[in-house]
Design a protein around this motif. Structure first.
Motif, PDB file in Angstrom:
ATOM      1  N   ALA A  38       0.804  -1.046   0.084  1.00  0.00           N
ATOM      2  CA  ALA A  38      -0.115  -0.202  -0.145  1.00  0.00           C
ATOM      3  C   ALA A  38       1.042   1.367   0.229  1.00  0.00           C
ATOM      4  CB  ALA A  38      -1.201  -0.474   1.389  1.00  0.00           C
ATOM      5  N   TYR A  39       2.381   1.061   0.692  1.00  0.00           N
ATOM      6  CA  TYR A  39       2.958   1.905   0.231  1.00  0.00           C
ATOM      7  C   TYR A  39       3.560   2.878  -0.280  1.00  0.00           C
ATOM      8  CZ  TYR A  39       0.574   3.119   5.109  1.00  0.00           C
ATOM      9  OH  TYR A  39      -0.307   2.846   6.561  1.00  0.00           O
ATOM     10  N   GLN A  40       3.666   1.655  -1.383  1.00  0.00           N
ATOM     11  CA  GLN A  40       4.848   1.384  -2.282  1.00  0.00           C
ATOM     12  C   GLN A  40       4.924   2.555  -3.472  1.00  0.00           C
ATOM     13  OE1 GLN A  40       5.328  -2.627  -3.708  1.00  0.00           O
ATOM     14  NE2 GLN A  40       6.537  -3.408  -2.070  1.00  0.00           N
ATOM     15  N   PRO A  41       5.407   3.852  -4.039  1.00  0.00           N
ATOM     16  CA  PRO A  41       4.600   4.125  -5.128  1.00  0.00           C
ATOM     17  C   PRO A  41       4.815   4.226  -6.126  1.00  0.00           C
ATOM     18  CG  PRO A  41       7.008   4.667  -3.807  1.00  0.00           C
ATOM     19  CD  PRO A  41       6.410   3.483  -3.198  1.00  0.00           C
ATOM     20  N   ILE A  42       3.390   4.100  -6.575  1.00  0.00           N
ATOM     21  CA  ILE A  42       3.394   3.630  -8.148  1.00  0.00           C
ATOM     22  C   ILE A  42       3.491   5.289  -9.100  1.00  0.00           C
ATOM     23  CG2 ILE A  42       1.617   2.710  -9.799  1.00  0.00           C
ATOM     24  CD1 ILE A  42       0.205   1.622  -7.186  1.00  0.00           C
ATOM     25  N   GLY A  43       4.282   4.812  -9.691  1.00  0.00           N
ATOM     26  CA  GLY A  43       3.928   6.070 -10.440  1.00  0.00           C
ATOM     27  C   GLY A  43       5.755   7.222 -10.598  1.00  0.00           C
ATOM     28  N   ASN A  44       6.275   8.356 -10.884  1.00  0.00           N
ATOM     29  CA  ASN A  44       7.225   9.147 -11.217  1.00  0.00           C
ATOM     30  C   ASN A  44       6.718  10.327 -10.025  1.00  0.00           C
ATOM     31  OD1 ASN A  44       8.565   8.110 -12.672  1.00  0.00           O
ATOM     32  ND2 ASN A  44       7.675   9.305 -14.322  1.00  0.00           N
ATOM     33  N   PRO A  45       7.655  10.240  -8.380  1.00  0.00           N
ATOM     34  CA  PRO A  45       7.228  11.001  -7.706  1.00  0.00           C
ATOM     35  C   PRO A  45       6.543  12.930  -9.313  1.00  0.00           C
ATOM     36  CG  PRO A  45       9.149  10.363  -7.834  1.00  0.00           C
ATOM     37  CD  PRO A  45       8.769  10.110  -8.516  1.00  0.00           C
ATOM     38  N   PRO A  46       5.735  13.475  -8.512  1.00  0.00           N
ATOM     39  CA  PRO A  46       5.669  14.778  -8.857  1.00  0.00           C
ATOM     40  C   PRO A  46       6.679  15.609  -8.312  1.00  0.00           C
ATOM     41  CG  PRO A  46       4.327  14.625  -6.753  1.00  0.00           C
ATOM     42  CD  PRO A  46       5.281  13.732  -6.345  1.00  0.00           C
ATOM     43  N   ARG A  47       7.197  16.722 -10.220  1.00  0.00           N
ATOM     44  CA  ARG A  47       7.898  17.333 -10.013  1.00  0.00           C
ATOM     45  C   ARG A  47       7.484  18.343  -9.640  1.00  0.00           C
ATOM     46  NH1 ARG A  47       9.796  15.958 -16.360  1.00  0.00           N
ATOM     47  NH2 ARG A  47      10.466  14.145 -15.662  1.00  0.00           N
ATOM     48  N   LEU A  48       6.184  18.803  -9.217  1.00  0.00           N
ATOM     49  CA  LEU A  48       5.461  20.188  -8.936  1.00  0.00           C
ATOM     50  C   LEU A  48       4.947  19.834  -7.905  1.00  0.00           C
ATOM     51  CD1 LEU A  48       4.291  21.884 -12.125  1.00  0.00           C
ATOM     52  CD2 LEU A  48       6.195  22.541 -10.611  1.00  0.00           C
ATOM     53  N   SER A  49       5.130  19.868  -6.543  1.00  0.00           N
ATOM     54  CA  SER A  49       4.459  20.234  -4.726  1.00  0.00           C
ATOM     55  C   SER A  49       2.817  20.365  -5.435  1.00  0.00           C
ATOM     56  CB  SER A  49       4.700  20.625  -3.981  1.00  0.00           C
ATOM     57  OG  SER A  49       3.735  20.829  -3.438  1.00  0.00           O
ATOM     58  N   SER A  50       1.982  19.261  -5.094  1.00  0.00           N
ATOM     59  CA  SER A  50       0.210  19.762  -5.035  1.00  0.00           C
ATOM     60  C   SER A  50       0.130  20.916  -4.308  1.00  0.00           C
ATOM     61  CB  SER A  50       0.014  18.056  -4.902  1.00  0.00           C
ATOM     62  OG  SER A  50      -0.319  17.000  -6.161  1.00  0.00           O
ATOM     63  N   TRP A  51       1.221  20.645  -2.725  1.00  0.00           N
ATOM     64  CA  TRP A  51       0.371  21.738  -1.415  1.00  0.00           C
ATOM     65  C   TRP A  51       1.157  22.650  -3.005  1.00  0.00           C
ATOM     66  CZ3 TRP A  51      -2.311  20.864   1.713  1.00  0.00           C
ATOM     67  CH2 TRP A  51      -2.498  19.286   2.550  1.00  0.00           C
ATOM     68  N   ALA A  52       1.444  23.502  -3.310  1.00  0.00           N
ATOM     69  CA  ALA A  52       2.028  24.722  -4.018  1.00  0.00           C
ATOM     70  C   ALA A  52       1.145  24.804  -5.736  1.00  0.00           C
ATOM     71  CB  ALA A  52       3.857  24.449  -5.385  1.00  0.00           C
TER      72      ALA A  52
END
Length: 182
Positions: A38-52
């Motif tokens: 469940a905690y394993q990332p799927i896909g590439n991490p975001p280049r732009l923060s979702s919070w930003a």
């Protein structure tokens, strides 16, 4: 719930930026029932923060809300549509069935043939995405579909904005619906 947060972006402009050319599926069926995955990332991490990006899109929505003087039902429904468009443009993921949330607002708010045409094009783009192209593994098509859908969402959002700030059209929408049905 944990696996939802571990998913990378999918089927949006943000996914193209991140290099995630895929759907929002969780992965192989065998891994879906195993808690450690469940905690394993799927896909590439975001280049732009979702919070930003959330701060930017929330500021846009707040700016729109403060600039409007919503007096009629039609203006309020148009603003709800604008809010939904802003959310869909911000969201790191997109699902073609979300068309069903926006389509009634398009048909209710945008007048006549223009609303029907925008709604029809929006539905056709989403049908082209799934089940026609992605179900057959044509993920390269996301490079065409995502910008086209994003452009159309921007156009729909601008129409919602124009209608929500229209002070000339003060007749309640319920009266228009009654007149149209007669």
């Amino acid at each position: 719930l944990a696996s939802q947060g571990a998913k990378g972006s999918w089927e949006t402009v943000w996914a193209l930026i991140d290099g995630n050319i895929r759907t929002g599926n969780f992965g192989p069926d065998a891994d879906r029932t195993l808690p450690p995955t469940a905690y394993q990332p799927i896909g590439n991490p975001p280049r732009l923060s979702s919070w930003a990006t959330l701060i930017i899109f929330a500021a846009l929505g707040l700016w729109a809300f403060l600039r409007l003087d919503l007096k009629t039902e039609l203006q309020i429904i148009a603003f709800v549509g604008l809010t939904l468009v802003i959310f869909l443009l911000w969201s790191p993921g997109y699902s073609p069935q979300w068309t069903l949330y926006l389509l009634p607002l398009i048909l209710l708010v945008i007048p006549g043939r223009e609303g029907i045409l925008l709604g029809l094009v929006f539905v056709l783009i989403n049908l082209l995405e799934w089940p026609i192209l992605l179900s057959r593994g044509y993920f390269w098509s996301l490079w065409l579909i995502i910008p086209l859908r994003t452009l159309l969402l921007g156009l729909i959002g601008m129409r919602f904005w124009q209608i929500s700030k229209d002070t000339q059209n003060q007749e309640p929408v319920s009266d228009k619906i009654i007149q149209a049905s007669l």
